[in-house]
Design a protein around this motif. Structure first.
Motif, short mmCIF file in Angstrom:
data_model
loop_
_atom_site.label_atom_id
_atom_site.label_comp_id
_atom_site.label_asym_id
_atom_site.label_seq_id
_atom_site.Cartn_x
_atom_site.Cartn_y
_atom_site.Cartn_z
N LYS A 1 -2.10 -0.31 -17.06
CA LYS A 1 -0.93 0.36 -16.47
C LYS A 1 0.35 -0.44 -16.76
CE LYS A 1 -3.28 3.69 -14.51
NZ LYS A 1 -4.07 3.42 -13.31
N GLY A 2 1.47 0.10 -16.28
CA GLY A 2 2.75 -0.51 -16.66
C GLY A 2 3.61 -1.08 -15.54
N LYS A 3 3.23 -0.82 -14.26
CA LYS A 3 4.09 -1.27 -13.14
C LYS A 3 3.23 -1.96 -12.08
CE LYS A 3 5.75 2.81 -11.94
NZ LYS A 3 6.61 3.79 -11.25
N PHE A 4 3.58 -3.19 -11.75
CA PHE A 4 2.72 -3.99 -10.87
C PHE A 4 3.51 -4.62 -9.72
CE2 PHE A 4 0.95 -3.82 -15.06
CZ PHE A 4 -0.38 -3.53 -14.83
N LEU A 5 2.87 -4.59 -8.54
CA LEU A 5 3.35 -5.38 -7.41
C LEU A 5 2.46 -6.61 -7.37
CD1 LEU A 5 3.37 -2.54 -4.74
CD2 LEU A 5 5.40 -3.53 -5.84
N VAL A 6 3.04 -7.77 -7.58
CA VAL A 6 2.26 -9.00 -7.48
C VAL A 6 2.61 -9.61 -6.13
CG1 VAL A 6 1.78 -11.26 -8.48
CG2 VAL A 6 2.10 -9.27 -9.99
N GLU B 1 3.64 5.93 -3.02
CA GLU B 1 4.87 6.69 -3.29
C GLU B 1 5.42 6.48 -4.71
OE1 GLU B 1 6.46 7.93 -0.17
OE2 GLU B 1 8.36 8.68 -1.00
N TYR B 2 5.18 5.31 -5.28
CA TYR B 2 5.85 4.99 -6.56
C TYR B 2 4.89 4.67 -7.70
CZ TYR B 2 9.96 4.86 -3.57
OH TYR B 2 10.95 5.18 -2.68
N GLY B 3 3.59 4.74 -7.44
CA GLY B 3 2.62 4.58 -8.53
C GLY B 3 2.51 3.20 -9.14
N PHE B 4 2.85 2.19 -8.36
CA PHE B 4 2.62 0.82 -8.84
C PHE B 4 1.14 0.46 -8.65
CE2 PHE B 4 7.10 0.57 -8.78
CZ PHE B 4 7.51 -0.61 -9.40
N VAL B 5 0.68 -0.53 -9.40
CA VAL B 5 -0.63 -1.13 -9.16
C VAL B 5 -0.40 -2.36 -8.27
CG1 VAL B 5 -2.60 -2.30 -10.21
CG2 VAL B 5 -1.53 -0.37 -11.39
N HIS B 6 -1.17 -2.45 -7.18
CA HIS B 6 -1.03 -3.56 -6.25
C HIS B 6 -1.98 -4.70 -6.61
CE1 HIS B 6 -1.70 -5.12 -1.85
NE2 HIS B 6 -0.86 -5.89 -2.52
N ALA C 1 0.84 -1.21 0.00
CA ALA C 1 0.00 0.00 0.00
C ALA C 1 0.87 1.25 0.00
CB ALA C 1 -0.92 -0.01 1.21
N LYS C 2 1.97 1.22 0.74
CA LYS C 2 2.87 2.37 0.80
C LYS C 2 3.61 2.56 -0.53
CE LYS C 2 3.65 2.00 5.81
NZ LYS C 2 3.27 3.36 6.24
N PHE D 1 13.39 0.97 -4.04
CA PHE D 1 12.55 1.50 -5.12
C PHE D 1 13.09 2.82 -5.69
CE2 PHE D 1 8.85 -1.15 -5.95
CZ PHE D 1 9.04 -2.13 -4.99
N ASP D 2 13.85 3.56 -4.89
CA ASP D 2 14.45 4.79 -5.43
C ASP D 2 15.44 4.47 -6.56
OD1 ASP D 2 13.06 6.59 -3.91
OD2 ASP D 2 14.58 6.75 -2.33
#
Ligand code: UDP
Ligand code: MG
Length: 192
Positions: free
Chosen positions: A83-88, A29-34, A24-25, A189-190
């Protein structure tokens, strides 16, 4: 022009290690889709799917749902998001999940890295029991927890080892309070 493949970060760790909290954090902060594999499975069951009973019994017994079901839900969610960035999150949990991803998704996504939250069993247990007071989950009870933890050690840790050998694993202690854990997550992530 060739489309850029979606970036996927797998998030692993024992039940209650803090995967969902940290995801969730990261989203903020980084615009990923969870995409939580567990949440996708619970939603599939709640929708009245014919796989609902199988999903429910696997969860209660701490077993892993056959990959065809899970990977299909993840694929649909990725495609639907645009979208283009995912946290699986909470995937891949065993050999079946791992080979199934390679088979169905290997060519479609780039797995950039694997975030691993390391946390002792008794701390995970305490958190899962606390969550159980409000989660309504079939597996936030002590019997299911022990089974889930057993599966994590026996089936998930060998997968964690594979990513370690590939140089893709980033291990963070899940023991400190969430903000302290996130400070460590940010360092990773930075640079991504
Ligand atoms: N699960 C599964 N495949 C997955 C993810 C989850 O079969 O790819 C099932 C499994 O039974 C697991 C349960 O869903 O024990 C709960 O997973 P979740 O990730 O929601 O639990 P957490 O680790 O976050 O407590
Ligand atoms: Mg979770």
């Amino acid at each position: 022009m060739a489309a850029v493949k979606p970036l996927v970060v797998f998030v692993l760790g024992g039940p209650g290690a803090g995967k969902g909290t940290q995801c969730a954090k990261i989203v903020e902060e980084y615009g990923f889709v969870h995409l939580s594999a567990g949440d996708l499975l619970r939603a599939e069951r709640a929708s009245g799917s014919p796989d609902g009973d199988l999903i429910q019994s696997c969860m209660k017994e701490g077993k892993i749902v056959p990959v065809e079901i899970t990977v299909n839900l993840i694929r649909k969610a990725i495609e639907a998001s645009g979208k283009g960035k995912f946290l699986v999150d909470g995937y891949p949990r065993n050999e079946d999940n791992y080979t199934g991803w390679e088979k169905y998704m290997g060519d479609r996504c780039n797995v950039g890295l694997v975030l691993f939250f390391d946390c002792p069993e008794e701390v995970c247990l305490e958190r899962a029991m606390k969550r159980g007071q409000t989660s309504g989950r079939v597996d936030d009870n002590i019997e299911s927890f022990r089974k889930r933890y057993h599966t994590y050690i026996n089936e998930t840790m060998p997968i964690v080892k594979i990513y370690q050998d590939k140089g893709k694993l980033r291990t963070i202690s899940g023991l400190p309070p969430p903000d302290e854990v996130f400070a460590e997550v940010k360092k990773i992530f930075d640079k991504l």
